[in-house]
Design a protein around this motif. Structure first.
Motif, PDB file in Angstrom:
ATOM      1  N   THR A  15       0.752  -1.065  -0.180  1.00 55.90           N
ATOM      2  CA  THR A  15      -0.179  -0.102   0.081  1.00 55.90           C
ATOM      3  C   THR A  15       0.824   1.224   0.092  1.00 55.90           C
ATOM      4  OG1 THR A  15      -1.828  -0.972   1.204  1.00 55.90           O
ATOM      5  CG2 THR A  15      -1.690   1.301   1.337  1.00 55.90           C
ATOM      6  N   ASP A  19      -7.044  -3.382   7.837  1.00 54.78           N
ATOM      7  CA  ASP A  19      -8.129  -3.160   7.325  1.00 54.78           C
ATOM      8  C   ASP A  19      -8.125  -3.963   5.977  1.00 54.78           C
ATOM      9  OD1 ASP A  19     -10.827  -1.992   7.103  1.00 54.78           O
ATOM     10  OD2 ASP A  19      -9.991  -1.188   5.287  1.00 54.78           O
ATOM     11  N   LYS A  32      -9.916  -3.604   3.559  1.00 50.95           N
ATOM     12  CA  LYS A  32     -10.269  -2.960   2.403  1.00 50.95           C
ATOM     13  C   LYS A  32      -9.143  -1.986   1.950  1.00 50.95           C
ATOM     14  CE  LYS A  32     -13.535   0.572   0.661  1.00 50.95           C
ATOM     15  NZ  LYS A  32     -14.825   1.357   1.072  1.00 50.95           N
ATOM     16  N   HIS A  33      -8.438  -1.322   2.779  1.00 50.57           N
ATOM     17  CA  HIS A  33      -7.562  -0.082   2.506  1.00 50.57           C
ATOM     18  C   HIS A  33      -5.947  -0.846   2.733  1.00 50.57           C
ATOM     19  CE1 HIS A  33     -11.023   2.124   3.755  1.00 50.57           C
ATOM     20  NE2 HIS A  33     -10.593   2.787   2.718  1.00 50.57           N
ATOM     21  N   ASN A  34      -5.961  -2.226   3.249  1.00 51.49           N
ATOM     22  CA  ASN A  34      -4.732  -2.831   3.428  1.00 51.49           C
ATOM     23  C   ASN A  34      -3.621  -1.982   4.251  1.00 51.49           C
ATOM     24  OD1 ASN A  34      -5.185  -5.167   1.935  1.00 51.49           O
ATOM     25  ND2 ASN A  34      -5.255  -4.111   0.106  1.00 51.49           N
ATOM     26  N   LEU A  61      -5.701   1.418   9.956  1.00 51.04           N
ATOM     27  CA  LEU A  61      -6.466   2.630  10.031  1.00 51.04           C
ATOM     28  C   LEU A  61      -6.348   3.427  11.410  1.00 51.04           C
ATOM     29  CD1 LEU A  61      -9.809   1.725   8.611  1.00 51.04           C
ATOM     30  CD2 LEU A  61      -7.730   2.162   7.094  1.00 51.04           C
ATOM     31  N   ALA A 101      -8.227   6.482   6.509  1.00 53.55           N
ATOM     32  CA  ALA A 101      -7.091   5.804   5.944  1.00 53.55           C
ATOM     33  C   ALA A 101      -6.239   6.643   5.212  1.00 53.55           C
ATOM     34  CB  ALA A 101      -7.731   4.942   4.730  1.00 53.55           C
ATOM     35  N   ASP A 102      -6.095   7.837   5.837  1.00 56.23           N
ATOM     36  CA  ASP A 102      -5.219   8.798   5.263  1.00 56.23           C
ATOM     37  C   ASP A 102      -3.798   8.424   5.174  1.00 56.23           C
ATOM     38  OD1 ASP A 102      -3.288  11.164   5.493  1.00 56.23           O
ATOM     39  OD2 ASP A 102      -5.049  12.224   5.149  1.00 56.23           O
ATOM     40  N   ILE A 103      -3.189   8.148   4.013  1.00 57.37           N
ATOM     41  CA  ILE A 103      -1.745   7.617   3.829  1.00 57.37           C
ATOM     42  C   ILE A 103      -0.691   8.492   4.632  1.00 57.37           C
ATOM     43  CG2 ILE A 103      -0.078   7.264   2.112  1.00 57.37           C
ATOM     44  CD1 ILE A 103      -2.148   5.055   2.175  1.00 57.37           C
TER      45      ILE A 103
END
Length: 358
Positions: free
Chosen positions: A39, A301, A303-305, A308, A314-316
């Motif tokens: 990710t 998570d 979905k977002h790998n 969180l 899920a802000d990188i």
């Protein structure tokens, strides 16, 4: 394409090597680490300079992957910029204090308790942000990379104007900046400026006696644990050197006795660091470590790998610290002190203006 290809190869290698010889739990931890790394590899160059450098240096120390070279250079340029600015614009204490006043809004925090604690300390120690966060942090990073500023003598003279013990033993400062102070006292020792590690640890213990843990708010409990983890991590040079458990027995005894409480009362970045302190001491099978690994794996998570935030974000960029620590925790590759110009000159084909090799 090249960066993505390298991750696919690494993932495939893990898969091929992780059959009967590697326990299932370990395979699961490695797979979780790869989820996070994939990710972040896809978004790496979108990170702001500080976050990019933080991620790249730690991941290079773990993997030796040359795709992190750009991030290391960007961080080197950030350090050069900080030191150039201070050397040429903030060359005396009054200028340091004024600059700190102008940027203290940067330390406004979504947690009103933390923000209030920090504002209180900055009223007394106006110079702290520029002096400790920017100057000491940047000089230490340059030193870590085998570099120094061309006006190093001037910067050291500025540092020597202050007695950092004033901050390090102040209980209000510890309550507001525990992890940062843990970093800074070790950086000062590293730079040969001032060795106040023992004084800081003594003050830390007095500020946070273990028998009063139940009286701490969750925010203050997390600050205590975060400070403890950074004592160990800073002592390791940020994953460069192993730690002898006996040198910090009080920390390891505390973590073993309180790991369930730590997991229940702190956030994932602090939990991940609580596990990493065991890895730094070579305690790979410690039950406390395994509890942190299982918790972090379950926090990814699907979905977002990624792991969180506590609010589900899920802000990188905002999640970089949390996720790089999680990736390290789940697939530890050992310490590595080679990210410097002396041992790895290929990482520094050019140097940003202001920095030279030591």
């Amino acid at each position: 394409m090249k960066k993505h290809w390298s991750i696919l190869v690494l993932t495939s290698t893990v898969s091929l090597c992780s059959h009967a010889a590697i326990p299932q739990a370990t395979q699961d931890f490695i797979a979780g680490s790869e989820q996070i790394k994939t990710t972040y590899q896809q978004h790496l160059l979108f990170l702001p300079p500080f976050k990019l450098g933080h991620y790249a240096i730690r991941m290079y120390r773990q993997t030796g992957d040359s795709s992190y070279q750009t991030g290391i250079w960007v961080d080197t340029a950030r350090v050069a910029s900080n030191l150039n600015r201070i050397a040429n614009e903030l060359y005396n204490p009054s200028l340091i204090e004024q600059a700190s006043k102008n940027i203290d809004k940067r330390y406004q925090n979504s947690d009103p308790v933390k923000e209030s604690l920090r504002k209180k300390t900055l009223q007394q120690y106006t110079e702290y942000i520029e002096l400790a966060v920017n100057l000491i942090g940047s000089m230490a990073r340059a030193d870590e990379l085998g570099l120094k500023h061309i006006q190093d003598d001037k910067l050291r003279a500025l540092l020597n104007h202050y007695d950092f013990a004033n901050y390090a033993i102040d209980p209000d400062m510890i309550k507001a900046w525990a992890a940062q102070l843990s970093n800074q006292v070790y950086w000062l020792k590293q730079l040969g400026v001032q060795d106040i590690v023992d004084e800081y640890i003594s003050a830390f213990k007095k500020t946070y006696p273990d028998h009063l843990d139940t009286q701490l708010t969750d925010q203050q409990y997390a600050n205590k644990i975060y400070g403890l983890t950074h004592i160990i991590i800073a002592a390791s040079g940020y994953y460069q050197h192993s730690i002898n458990e006996k040198d910090y027995q009080w920390v390891y005894d505390y973590f073993r006795s309180n790991i369930d409480t730590i997991i229940a009362r702190t956030k994932e970045d602090v939990i991940a660091e609580s596990g990493i302190v065991f890895l730094l001491a070579g305690l790979h099978d410690d039950p406390a470590l395994i509890k942190t690994q299982r918790h972090i794996l379950n926090s990814i998570d699907p979905k977002h790998n990624m792991v969180l935030s506590t609010t589900g974000s899920a802000d990188i960029s905002k999640g970089e610290h949390r996720n790089v620590l999680s990736a390290i925790l789940l697939n530890w590759q050992g310490t590595n002190s080679s990210v410097n110009i002396q041992q790895s000159p290929h990482l520094f084909p050019t140097l940003p203006y202001g920095l030279v090799a030591k």
